[in-house]
Scaffold this motif. Sequence first.
Motif, PDB file in Angstrom:
ATOM      1  N   GLY A   1      11.032  -6.661  -1.977  1.00 25.48           N
ATOM      2  CA  GLY A   1      10.014  -6.492  -2.627  1.00 25.48           C
ATOM      3  C   GLY A   1       8.966  -7.460  -3.153  1.00 25.48           C
ATOM      4  O   GLY A   1       8.047  -7.050  -3.974  1.00 25.48           O
ATOM      5  N   MET A   2       9.014  -8.447  -2.728  1.00 25.73           N
ATOM      6  CA  MET A   2       7.977  -9.530  -3.012  1.00 25.73           C
ATOM      7  C   MET A   2       6.665  -9.408  -2.383  1.00 25.73           C
ATOM      8  O   MET A   2       5.807  -9.867  -2.557  1.00 25.73           O
ATOM      9  CB  MET A   2       8.578 -10.868  -2.608  1.00 25.73           C
ATOM     10  N   MET A   3       6.686  -8.511  -1.278  1.00 26.56           N
ATOM     11  CA  MET A   3       5.531  -8.401  -0.315  1.00 26.56           C
ATOM     12  C   MET A   3       4.962  -6.936  -0.526  1.00 26.56           C
ATOM     13  O   MET A   3       5.749  -6.163  -0.142  1.00 26.56           O
ATOM     14  CB  MET A   3       5.802  -9.062   0.874  1.00 26.56           C
ATOM     15  N   SER A   4       3.746  -6.782  -0.246  1.00 26.32           N
ATOM     16  CA  SER A   4       3.203  -5.625  -0.135  1.00 26.32           C
ATOM     17  C   SER A   4       2.085  -5.607   1.102  1.00 26.32           C
ATOM     18  O   SER A   4       1.641  -6.866   1.311  1.00 26.32           O
ATOM     19  CB  SER A   4       2.152  -4.958  -1.100  1.00 26.32           C
ATOM     20  N   PHE A   5       1.861  -4.807   1.813  1.00 25.88           N
ATOM     21  CA  PHE A   5       0.950  -4.763   3.178  1.00 25.88           C
ATOM     22  C   PHE A   5       0.063  -3.454   2.982  1.00 25.88           C
ATOM     23  O   PHE A   5       0.789  -2.192   2.749  1.00 25.88           O
ATOM     24  CB  PHE A   5       1.822  -4.441   4.409  1.00 25.88           C
ATOM     25  N   THR A   6      -0.960  -3.783   3.024  1.00 23.22           N
ATOM     26  CA  THR A   6      -2.262  -2.760   3.126  1.00 23.22           C
ATOM     27  C   THR A   6      -3.357  -3.016   4.180  1.00 23.22           C
ATOM     28  O   THR A   6      -3.120  -4.194   4.566  1.00 23.22           O
ATOM     29  CB  THR A   6      -2.849  -2.821   1.628  1.00 23.22           C
ATOM     30  N   ARG A   7      -3.915  -2.298   4.610  1.00 19.10           N
ATOM     31  CA  ARG A   7      -4.824  -2.349   5.648  1.00 19.10           C
ATOM     32  C   ARG A   7      -6.103  -2.361   5.535  1.00 19.10           C
ATOM     33  O   ARG A   7      -6.889  -1.611   4.651  1.00 19.10           O
ATOM     34  CB  ARG A   7      -4.372  -1.175   6.787  1.00 19.10           C
ATOM     35  N   GLN A   8      -6.943  -3.380   6.117  1.00 19.25           N
ATOM     36  CA  GLN A   8      -8.232  -3.299   6.075  1.00 19.25           C
ATOM     37  C   GLN A   8      -8.713  -2.495   7.241  1.00 19.25           C
ATOM     38  O   GLN A   8      -8.503  -2.853   8.512  1.00 19.25           O
ATOM     39  CB  GLN A   8      -8.964  -4.697   6.209  1.00 19.25           C
TER      40      GLN A   8
END
Length: 297
Positions: A98-105
């Motif tokens: 849960g330490m990382m989130s990923f979102t897209r450009q």
Amino acid sequence: MKRVRKAVIPVAGLGTRFLPATKAMPKEMLTVVDRPVVQYAVDEAREAGIDHIVFVTGRNKHVIEDYFDVQPELIATLSRAGKTGELATLDLIQPPAGMMSFTRQQAPLGLGHAVWCARDIVGDEPFAVLLPDMVSFGERGCLAGAVELYDQTGGNVIAVEQCDPLETARYGIVGRGNAAGHGFAITGMVEKPNPAAAPSNYYINGRYVLQPEIFGILGRQERGAGNEIQLTDAMQQLLEDQDFFASPFEGRMFDCGSREGFIQANLAFALARDDIRDLVFEPISEMISLQKRRCAA
Ligand code: G1P
């Protein structure tokens, strides 16, 4: 004053400066000695007290997400083979769940746009930005110094180094004001100015602590240098309402998005590692001597 808990790491760039190596592999996965470039940025963020990282990714970057995931088959194979050293290495780099989130450009509209894509995950709190191409080399990571200054001054903090005054057009450049803590107040910022227009030779080296009000400015999607939505332009606008401070980095940054910076980083990190220095020092010295003799001949 709110603590800096989150960091944004933009990794959507195409890496065109490093083709063909980056044709099928993200530039952030190129290795400096034995770890991918992006691992250095994550380690630096954690050292600075960051406990959540938001990656702004793009198409063909899924391998970065896989890299930070657990690999059960690999762990099982290493365990069966009794490879405890390798297992310990994997353990050391494994981020907590849960330490990382990923979102897209979704389109390459510039660094400012990439940071803006993280707005909902960051929310209403100060946050750090690390540009992972720039790999920090020194006693302690560059971001730790920037966060330390932020804890004293509040506002916004940008890490800087001095560049050759003739090379200001390669970077964002800040103007130098009064001393503040180990750094100074910033009087203005310009993205990639010609030497004649540069307010100093202090360049923005890819580490920032920013207040969330930057997102509102970035949301206007105004274009700047190179027809891109520039983070520097948004920061210059925020400077009208909020303080900005520069944190000079005591170490040095290697631009691993360029061939020369990448090779220098590999040499510097290899020579600084106790387990590798003796293996490479003599061969590297010999190669340099040979080259010098060739040039002199
Ligand atoms: C970006 C920033 C620039 C900064 C540089 C550091 O530029 O816009 O202000 O000096 O990173 O590497 P880019 O290298 O993406 O053109």
